[in-house]
Design a protein around this motif. Sequence first.
Motif, PDB file in Angstrom:
ATOM      1  N   SER A   1       0.810  -1.222   0.000  1.00 61.93           N
ATOM      2  CA  SER A   1       0.000   0.000   0.000  1.00 61.93           C
ATOM      3  C   SER A   1       0.851   1.284   0.000  1.00 61.93           C
ATOM      4  N   ALA A   2       2.160   1.161   0.099  1.00 64.47           N
ATOM      5  CA  ALA A   2       3.029   2.350   0.116  1.00 64.47           C
ATOM      6  C   ALA A   2       2.904   3.092  -1.214  1.00 64.47           C
ATOM      7  N   PRO A   3       2.649   4.393  -1.160  1.00 65.38           N
ATOM      8  CA  PRO A   3       2.440   5.143  -2.404  1.00 65.38           C
ATOM      9  C   PRO A   3       3.708   5.355  -3.241  1.00 65.38           C
ATOM     10  N   ARG A   4       4.872   5.358  -2.589  1.00 66.37           N
ATOM     11  CA  ARG A   4       6.130   5.598  -3.309  1.00 66.37           C
ATOM     12  C   ARG A   4       7.196   4.625  -2.814  1.00 66.37           C
ATOM     13  N   PRO A   5       8.200   4.331  -3.647  1.00 67.43           N
ATOM     14  CA  PRO A   5       9.260   3.414  -3.207  1.00 67.43           C
ATOM     15  C   PRO A   5       9.968   3.861  -1.924  1.00 67.43           C
ATOM     16  N   GLU A   6      10.186   5.163  -1.767  1.00 70.25           N
ATOM     17  CA  GLU A   6      10.864   5.638  -0.557  1.00 70.25           C
ATOM     18  C   GLU A   6       9.984   5.447   0.683  1.00 70.25           C
ATOM     19  N   ASP A   7       8.662   5.516   0.524  1.00 69.39           N
ATOM     20  CA  ASP A   7       7.755   5.216   1.641  1.00 69.39           C
ATOM     21  C   ASP A   7       7.844   3.744   2.011  1.00 69.39           C
ATOM     22  N   ARG A   8       7.924   2.904   0.995  1.00 68.89           N
ATOM     23  CA  ARG A   8       8.035   1.456   1.219  1.00 68.89           C
ATOM     24  C   ARG A   8       9.257   1.154   2.083  1.00 68.89           C
ATOM     25  N   ILE A   9      10.396   1.793   1.797  1.00 70.32           N
ATOM     26  CA  ILE A   9      11.625   1.558   2.570  1.00 70.32           C
ATOM     27  C   ILE A   9      11.471   2.084   3.995  1.00 70.32           C
ATOM     28  N   ALA A  10      10.946   3.287   4.133  1.00 69.75           N
ATOM     29  CA  ALA A  10      10.769   3.874   5.461  1.00 69.75           C
ATOM     30  C   ALA A  10       9.790   3.037   6.291  1.00 69.75           C
ATOM     31  N   TRP A  11       8.674   2.617   5.675  1.00 69.60           N
ATOM     32  CA  TRP A  11       7.696   1.801   6.396  1.00 69.60           C
ATOM     33  C   TRP A  11       8.318   0.470   6.805  1.00 69.60           C
TER      34      TRP A  11
ATOM     35  N   GLU B   1      16.259  -0.705  17.818  1.00 72.30           N
ATOM     36  CA  GLU B   1      16.436   0.362  16.847  1.00 72.30           C
ATOM     37  C   GLU B   1      16.975  -0.195  15.535  1.00 72.30           C
ATOM     38  N   VAL B   2      16.416   0.285  14.448  1.00 73.29           N
ATOM     39  CA  VAL B   2      16.869  -0.066  13.107  1.00 73.29           C
ATOM     40  C   VAL B   2      17.125   1.255  12.399  1.00 73.29           C
ATOM     41  N   GLU B   3      18.296   1.381  11.826  1.00 75.89           N
ATOM     42  CA  GLU B   3      18.664   2.603  11.103  1.00 75.89           C
ATOM     43  C   GLU B   3      18.869   2.274   9.632  1.00 75.89           C
ATOM     44  N   ILE B   4      18.171   2.996   8.775  1.00 74.19           N
ATOM     45  CA  ILE B   4      18.353   2.849   7.330  1.00 74.19           C
ATOM     46  C   ILE B   4      19.567   3.693   6.937  1.00 74.19           C
ATOM     47  N   VAL B   5      20.520   3.081   6.260  1.00 75.22           N
ATOM     48  CA  VAL B   5      21.757   3.770   5.887  1.00 75.22           C
ATOM     49  C   VAL B   5      22.010   3.586   4.388  1.00 75.22           C
ATOM     50  N   GLY B   6      23.094   4.158   3.906  1.00 75.80           N
ATOM     51  CA  GLY B   6      23.524   3.965   2.521  1.00 75.80           C
ATOM     52  C   GLY B   6      22.543   4.517   1.506  1.00 75.80           C
ATOM     53  N   GLY B   7      22.498   3.834   0.368  1.00 73.56           N
ATOM     54  CA  GLY B   7      21.657   4.283  -0.739  1.00 73.56           C
ATOM     55  C   GLY B   7      20.187   4.356  -0.395  1.00 73.56           C
ATOM     56  N   SER B   8      19.730   3.481   0.479  1.00 77.33           N
ATOM     57  CA  SER B   8      18.324   3.516   0.880  1.00 77.33           C
ATOM     58  C   SER B   8      17.998   4.804   1.625  1.00 77.33           C
ATOM     59  N   ALA B   9      18.925   5.264   2.459  1.00 80.30           N
ATOM     60  CA  ALA B   9      18.723   6.539   3.160  1.00 80.30           C
ATOM     61  C   ALA B   9      18.699   7.688   2.153  1.00 80.30           C
ATOM     62  N   ILE B  10      19.570   7.634   1.172  1.00 76.61           N
ATOM     63  CA  ILE B  10      19.579   8.670   0.127  1.00 76.61           C
ATOM     64  C   ILE B  10      18.240   8.683  -0.592  1.00 76.61           C
ATOM     65  N   GLU B  11      17.712   7.509  -0.907  1.00 72.20           N
ATOM     66  CA  GLU B  11      16.422   7.425  -1.587  1.00 72.20           C
ATOM     67  C   GLU B  11      15.310   8.043  -0.740  1.00 72.20           C
TER      68      GLU B  11
ATOM     69  N   SER C   1      12.382   9.464  -7.285  1.00 74.46           N
ATOM     70  CA  SER C   1      12.504  10.090  -8.612  1.00 74.46           C
ATOM     71  C   SER C   1      13.923  10.600  -8.845  1.00 74.46           C
ATOM     72  N   ASP C   2      14.680  10.847  -7.758  1.00 75.61           N
ATOM     73  CA  ASP C   2      16.070  11.298  -7.875  1.00 75.61           C
ATOM     74  C   ASP C   2      17.079  10.160  -7.770  1.00 75.61           C
ATOM     75  N   TYR C   3      16.735   9.136  -6.985  1.00 82.51           N
ATOM     76  CA  TYR C   3      17.702   8.069  -6.755  1.00 82.51           C
ATOM     77  C   TYR C   3      16.965   6.823  -6.294  1.00 82.51           C
ATOM     78  N   ILE C   4      17.304   5.685  -6.860  1.00 79.55           N
ATOM     79  CA  ILE C   4      16.746   4.405  -6.419  1.00 79.55           C
ATOM     80  C   ILE C   4      17.899   3.510  -6.013  1.00 79.55           C
ATOM     81  N   SER C   5      17.845   3.060  -4.782  1.00 76.23           N
ATOM     82  CA  SER C   5      18.876   2.180  -4.254  1.00 76.23           C
ATOM     83  C   SER C   5      18.670   0.770  -4.807  1.00 76.23           C
ATOM     84  N   GLN C   6      19.739   0.044  -4.897  1.00 77.10           N
ATOM     85  CA  GLN C   6      19.664  -1.331  -5.386  1.00 77.10           C
ATOM     86  C   GLN C   6      19.379  -2.331  -4.272  1.00 77.10           C
ATOM     87  N   ASP C   7      19.509  -1.874  -3.016  1.00 79.72           N
ATOM     88  CA  ASP C   7      19.256  -2.749  -1.877  1.00 79.72           C
ATOM     89  C   ASP C   7      18.893  -1.890  -0.675  1.00 79.72           C
TER      90      ASP C   7
END
Length: 182
Positions: free
Chosen positions: A12-22, A34-44, A50-56
């Motif tokens: 149900s996430a409207p955008r890929p970056e929401d999917r990662i955050a959720w 605690e879980v911290e999103i780092v690397g390319g996923s954090a950039i996304e 629309s600016d960057y999609i992480s590969q993992d």
Amino acid sequence: MNAEEFDRIIASAPRPEDRIAWFGALLTKESRAEVEIVGGSAIEIYLSSSDYISQDVDLVGRKERIPPVLRRWKFRQLEGRSHRVYWFKEAIGLVDIVGAGDRSGLPPRRLETPYGPVLVSAVEPLMIRRLIRARRQRSDEFFGQAVRLAKRGRLDWEYLETMARYEQVAPLLKQLRHAVKK
């Protein structure tokens, strides 16, 4: 939370970056750590898909708490190079638990989601990684991503200057600072 409920929420996430955050917020809640999103996923998350999609999805957290939750959600365990363990589920992609704690020394930013909070890497280490790649690959795109990250504000310029000297990207940081002031 079982796999079916997890799948329904993530779908149900409207955008890929929401999917990662959720995903990070749900994993934080279910692992009770605690879980911290780092690397390319954090950039996304910061820039948008629309600016960057992480590969993992790279995350930092307690390695003994996270795998049981991923198994319950029906992620498959995969073995990579050097016997490194990754987790995979089509809806999320490849998940890499990169360590028990972030080593940048900067506190992560807390992001609120509909499913609770998630920690996202501080912007400064992400900027330095973008500048390193910009230099190595002579990439305006990576430099532009660093600039867009910088425009998020409230930066630790002392950290950035120290790391830029160490990583030999101080001239690019100077250019970035000028671009941010425009």
